[in-house]
Motif scaffolding. Sequence first.
Motif, PDB file in Angstrom:
ATOM      1  N   GLU A   1      16.519 -12.158 -14.345  1.00  0.00           N
ATOM      2  CA  GLU A   1      17.642 -12.279 -13.414  1.00  0.00           C
ATOM      3  C   GLU A   1      17.974 -10.895 -12.876  1.00  0.00           C
ATOM      4  OE1 GLU A   1      19.550 -14.665 -12.170  1.00  0.00           O
ATOM      5  OE2 GLU A   1      19.223 -16.410 -13.448  1.00  0.00           O
ATOM      6  N   MET A   2      18.435 -10.877 -11.637  1.00  0.00           N
ATOM      7  CA  MET A   2      18.930  -9.644 -11.021  1.00  0.00           C
ATOM      8  C   MET A   2      20.403  -9.873 -10.702  1.00  0.00           C
ATOM      9  SD  MET A   2      16.575  -7.277 -10.581  1.00  0.00           S
ATOM     10  CE  MET A   2      17.266  -6.319  -9.262  1.00  0.00           C
ATOM     11  N   LEU A   3      21.236  -8.902 -11.018  1.00  0.00           N
ATOM     12  CA  LEU A   3      22.665  -8.998 -10.731  1.00  0.00           C
ATOM     13  C   LEU A   3      23.115  -7.755  -9.990  1.00  0.00           C
ATOM     14  CD1 LEU A   3      22.232  -9.940 -13.957  1.00  0.00           C
ATOM     15  CD2 LEU A   3      24.614 -10.385 -13.710  1.00  0.00           C
ATOM     16  N   ALA A   4      24.059  -7.928  -9.119  1.00  0.00           N
ATOM     17  CA  ALA A   4      24.707  -6.797  -8.460  1.00  0.00           C
ATOM     18  C   ALA A   4      26.138  -6.749  -8.962  1.00  0.00           C
ATOM     19  CB  ALA A   4      24.673  -6.961  -6.949  1.00  0.00           C
ATOM     20  N   VAL A   5      26.521  -5.616  -9.511  1.00  0.00           N
ATOM     21  CA  VAL A   5      27.893  -5.391  -9.952  1.00  0.00           C
ATOM     22  C   VAL A   5      28.371  -4.160  -9.190  1.00  0.00           C
ATOM     23  CG1 VAL A   5      29.393  -4.836 -11.889  1.00  0.00           C
ATOM     24  CG2 VAL A   5      27.467  -6.398 -12.226  1.00  0.00           C
ATOM     25  N   GLY A   6      29.197  -4.404  -8.206  1.00  0.00           N
ATOM     26  CA  GLY A   6      29.558  -3.317  -7.300  1.00  0.00           C
ATOM     27  C   GLY A   6      28.297  -2.828  -6.612  1.00  0.00           C
ATOM     28  N   SER A   7      28.078  -1.551  -6.659  1.00  0.00           N
ATOM     29  CA  SER A   7      26.872  -0.989  -6.046  1.00  0.00           C
ATOM     30  C   SER A   7      25.723  -0.845  -7.045  1.00  0.00           C
ATOM     31  CB  SER A   7      27.188   0.376  -5.431  1.00  0.00           C
ATOM     32  OG  SER A   7      27.574   1.289  -6.451  1.00  0.00           O
ATOM     33  N   ARG A   8      25.910  -1.299  -8.258  1.00  0.00           N
ATOM     34  CA  ARG A   8      24.892  -1.167  -9.315  1.00  0.00           C
ATOM     35  C   ARG A   8      24.064  -2.441  -9.425  1.00  0.00           C
ATOM     36  NH1 ARG A   8      25.108   4.030  -9.298  1.00  0.00           N
ATOM     37  NH2 ARG A   8      27.243   4.735  -9.497  1.00  0.00           N
ATOM     38  N   ARG A   9      22.776  -2.251  -9.662  1.00  0.00           N
ATOM     39  CA  ARG A   9      21.867  -3.389  -9.832  1.00  0.00           C
ATOM     40  C   ARG A   9      21.425  -3.458 -11.295  1.00  0.00           C
ATOM     41  NH1 ARG A   9      18.549  -5.312  -5.581  1.00  0.00           N
ATOM     42  NH2 ARG A   9      16.734  -4.802  -6.852  1.00  0.00           N
ATOM     43  N   ILE A  10      21.526  -4.667 -11.856  1.00  0.00           N
ATOM     44  CA  ILE A  10      21.167  -4.893 -13.255  1.00  0.00           C
ATOM     45  C   ILE A  10      20.013  -5.886 -13.304  1.00  0.00           C
ATOM     46  CG2 ILE A  10      21.950  -5.731 -15.500  1.00  0.00           C
ATOM     47  CD1 ILE A  10      24.831  -5.074 -14.575  1.00  0.00           C
ATOM     48  N   TYR A  11      19.007  -5.544 -14.088  1.00  0.00           N
ATOM     49  CA  TYR A  11      17.849  -6.404 -14.325  1.00  0.00           C
ATOM     50  C   TYR A  11      17.944  -6.930 -15.750  1.00  0.00           C
ATOM     51  CZ  TYR A  11      12.906  -7.567 -15.164  1.00  0.00           C
ATOM     52  OH  TYR A  11      11.737  -8.199 -15.491  1.00  0.00           O
ATOM     53  N   LEU A  12      17.858  -8.253 -15.907  1.00  0.00           N
ATOM     54  CA  LEU A  12      17.957  -8.906 -17.207  1.00  0.00           C
ATOM     55  C   LEU A  12      16.667  -9.647 -17.492  1.00  0.00           C
ATOM     56  CD1 LEU A  12      19.699  -9.915 -19.661  1.00  0.00           C
ATOM     57  CD2 LEU A  12      20.489 -11.766 -18.160  1.00  0.00           C
ATOM     58  N   THR A  13      16.051  -9.351 -18.634  1.00  0.00           N
ATOM     59  CA  THR A  13      14.816 -10.014 -19.055  1.00  0.00           C
ATOM     60  C   THR A  13      14.784 -10.031 -20.577  1.00  0.00           C
ATOM     61  OG1 THR A  13      12.397 -10.040 -18.814  1.00  0.00           O
ATOM     62  CG2 THR A  13      13.427  -7.881 -19.041  1.00  0.00           C
TER      63      THR A  13
END
Length: 161
Positions: free
Chosen positions: A67-79
């Motif tokens: 999954e890819m998430l955007a939190v504000g201007s930050r991008r988080i990759y979850l695996t």
Amino acid sequence: MIIGVISDTHGDFRYVDECLRMMDGVELLLHAGDFYEDAQKIGMGANLKVVAVTGNCDYMVKGPSEEMLAVGSRRIYLTHGHLYRVKHDLALLVQRSKALGVDVTVYGHTHVPTIFRREGILFVNPGSPHSPRRGEGSCAVLDITRAGAKARLCSLPKDVS
């Protein structure tokens, strides 16, 4: 945004309440796989939004492997990490994270809690509350702000794990 991070619960909810207590104030929970269905139960029980991925033990479960998430201007990759052989080497996970252009990568699979930075990316493995491979059971808290991202590990008390 304060984000709780958990992984490798393997259907065992005995330590989840303590993890949630240590993550007090989180607005979102990330579950890095094994078991995907646990994430949904935890979210409903704690009234939290949950984003989860499947792991190597989620045999017959339909769900995303990343999954890819955007939190504000930050991008988080979850695996979960098993597809990148994280028990042997982190090179493939680092390469994938760089290719995605993320700020944070959250993964599990090893059951070993770890936080480190590489190539400008924050990597967070919360370990496992169910079956830790080193020390006590654990989870993590991720703090995303305009200034950046930081994380801390939360070890379960010895009498809990």
